[in-house]
Design a protein around this motif. Sequence first.
Motif: not given
Lengths: 470, 470
Positions: A129, A139-142, A320, A345-349
């Motif tokens: 993570y 880009e984690a926010l995109a 996640a 769905s969420a980007t970072l996971p």
Amino acid sequence: MYLYREIEAEWAANIAKGLVRPGEAMPSVREMCRRKQASPATILAAYARLEGKGLIQAKPRSGYYVSAKAGHLPEEPRISSPSSAPTSVQVGDWVMRMLRRDIHRDQTPLGAAFPALELLPSLPLSRHYAKAGRVLGREALAYVLPPGNPDLLRQIARHSWQWGAGLLPEETLITSGCLEALTLGLRAVARAGDIVAIESPTYFAILQAMENLGMRALEIPTHPRKGMDLDALATAMKKHSIRACLLAPNFNNPLGSLMPDSHKSRLVHMLGKAGIPLIEDDIYGDLHFGEKRPKPAKAFDRKGLVIYCASFSKTLDPGARIGWVSGGKFHPQIMRLKVMNTLVSATLPQAALAAYLETGAYEKHLRRLRVALKDQVQHMVMAAQRHFPEGTRISRPQGGFTLWVEFPQRIQTLALAEAAEREGISLAPGPIFSAGGHFRHCLRLSCGHPWTAYLEEALRTVGKLCHTPG
Amino acid sequence: MYLYREIEAEWAANIAKGLVRPGEAMPSVREMCRRKQASPATILAAYARLEGKGLIQAKPRSGYYVSAKAGHLPEEPRISSPSSAPTSVQVGDWVMRMLRRDIHRDQTPLGAAFPALELLPSLPLSRHYAKAGRVLGREALAYVLPPGNPDLLRQIARHSWQWGAGLLPEETLITSGCLEALTLGLRAVARAGDIVAIESPTYFAILQAMENLGMRALEIPTHPRKGMDLDALATAMKKHSIRACLLAPNFNNPLGSLMPDSHKSRLVHMLGKAGIPLIEDDIYGDLHFGEKRPKPAKAFDRKGLVIYCASFSKTLDPGARIGWVSGGKFHPQIMRLKVMNTLVSATLPQAALAAYLETGAYEKHLRRLRVALKDQVQHMVMAAQRHFPEGTRISRPQGGFTLWVEFPQRIQTLALAEAAEREGISLAPGPIFSAGGHFRHCLRLSCGHPWTAYLEEALRTVGKLCHTPG
């Protein structure tokens, strides 16, 4: 832990696993002293505790033997016989009640089917993570638009190769957990009023989703070891206009049943001929107790009618909320539904899991996890056998980590679950696994946690409550 | 950037903002040389470019003046006049097409309404993600059951105090983005076949969700600056059995309209009297261009009939997919629906956002973001005015970052969007914002990105395409 306790636990497990069988001799005290480098008093203390639990018994001048009852597997639950009419579904209140209980972690966790966090690779995951955050930067926010993170889709496809055919990345979509995959699958092929054939018992969230979508559940008799009864399904298909079929051939939750490959093939063929889509829940498929990863029904699909659903929630990283659906010919429609339901769905996971899978550590982790879960299930079976009333039937799961218990008819598990709640024990009563309110004397036990005296005590308490008049 | 370009951009913005008005004199070249510590050639180069754009004009022996056309705001779009019959909804294909386009980041991003990542606090957020991972340890893998992370719920409630009344944490639930909040709200109060009154135009994902759920959309005439026409709604309520009303009083996407407080109060009262639930989309509410954060309709709710929905996707962290819904008396039902739809939302993003909000940095960030977005919208208005055909009407958003363009009737925006796609420009054509296929000559422009020559060029291209026969 004291040595005598360790020895006790080890042999309780050996007996449960059938490594020593009823009537067979236990190692002599002298032999055990040698093996364990322990004093006779220690060995005798361990044996005394095993004897106290009824697992072994002393024969005068002959040593200790595994008692007749110890290795005796309890009878399996009967094949279900739900009503043959479609029912509208109403189980929501009970499920919310159970989940609310499980929010309070001070309850003994036999209710909701979560794996214990200590069984999951939290350290490597947290490193992935952190690394994914650094690598992605801004880009984690995109948004990662459907179908989702391409690296993750590739890794999921690669993972699926282990069962032969494998998933096509171009037909696969990342979802917010397996439940979203299943509900998108349902919404892609059925509408309000439509009849959907399901296993009986079946996972309660499916029932809830159908309840809200106004779909009617047709519960098909389901064998506790072999899964849905296909003859019964064939009969139902003649009688009713079935719009879709939803089931978990690999380790149905709550039964742990495993549909044989020949049945899967027949199922897919039968439904294919009638043009009925199959929504397949394979969330427990990687948690097999046998040698080989069982194939999903999807592996027999030639017409693109099987909608395959799975996730990492039971095996790797529940938090996640990453699942996937491989929709065959319904893929475009499922993509559209994803965009309408949660968009992305969420980007970072997604990035972190892709990086973790890339290392190959997942397969190694699964091997360890399967051993642990099998052990936990066996402990639970043994304890249930020790503490639950005469005549209780217990499933023999071939994977996953839920156990299905069929009590004698007089025991009402809704009342039992309420009584257990007052004792600080969370249970999942049978009726929440049925659209028609069946299984009033059944119970699901979650075996997600490593076996401890604490769990043994909880089972003992539940057993006692069975004898208390409601 | 060259100094003359900087000066050009600065004065283009000043003119757009009305700091200097048509007919007013520009600073003299000598004055500007002094202010900017620049040579007369630099200033003259900047002025020449502004003149080239038609923003200023030279008067012989008198200097430069803002040209008459420059400060002239274009006419607003007309109030919509959708058909007065409920329609079943079918916009899915077009939306998927646009989203697919926007996956390719090489297209000029005028289509999907995403904020530019450079406007978001990625650095502090990534620190909070990393920290949350360390602090949570193993717990990062655990489910956070509904209603969600309690710290995040508290921060959201605290944030909502800025508009007065505020949300009750005990009625609020974390969702996977605002879209899940809205669809859970819809599913909580309406079923297939029910009529839901919406703004016209309205956000396409809402239309898609209604399409899949089989609900019928009743489009109500909507004023481009004041929002839904409440007299028209009152008439529709007499004529139809309306089950629910869904709208965005604060900065409707695509219009950017802001319903006055008196209208909000009347709306809530009107619906409350009839017992009709209001699903309120407040996702753009924090992005006001005026001084004060406008109240949502929820602030006027006394009966618990307003289901308030919002998220961080437009203001802070789209990739987190974290939204919330405050469901009034429908809260228990919405909780159940969440459990059936996606069960829980991802754990780490909730913890990271809670920690970020705790620092108080969000309010500061929003102040900066609002200034940037207002500026971007103004640039887009100006450029649209420069490049789009005579007779084009343009909205005057009072918040958010979408612009609504009403072309002369002859221009068909579905064809225009296809032509623009071939030129590498992503556009959102009008009909995807309508259940009934209205707005064939309208277009939404996303103003999520800082203004550049690149965007100017894209607008010029779109303007040229308007003149090409389809």
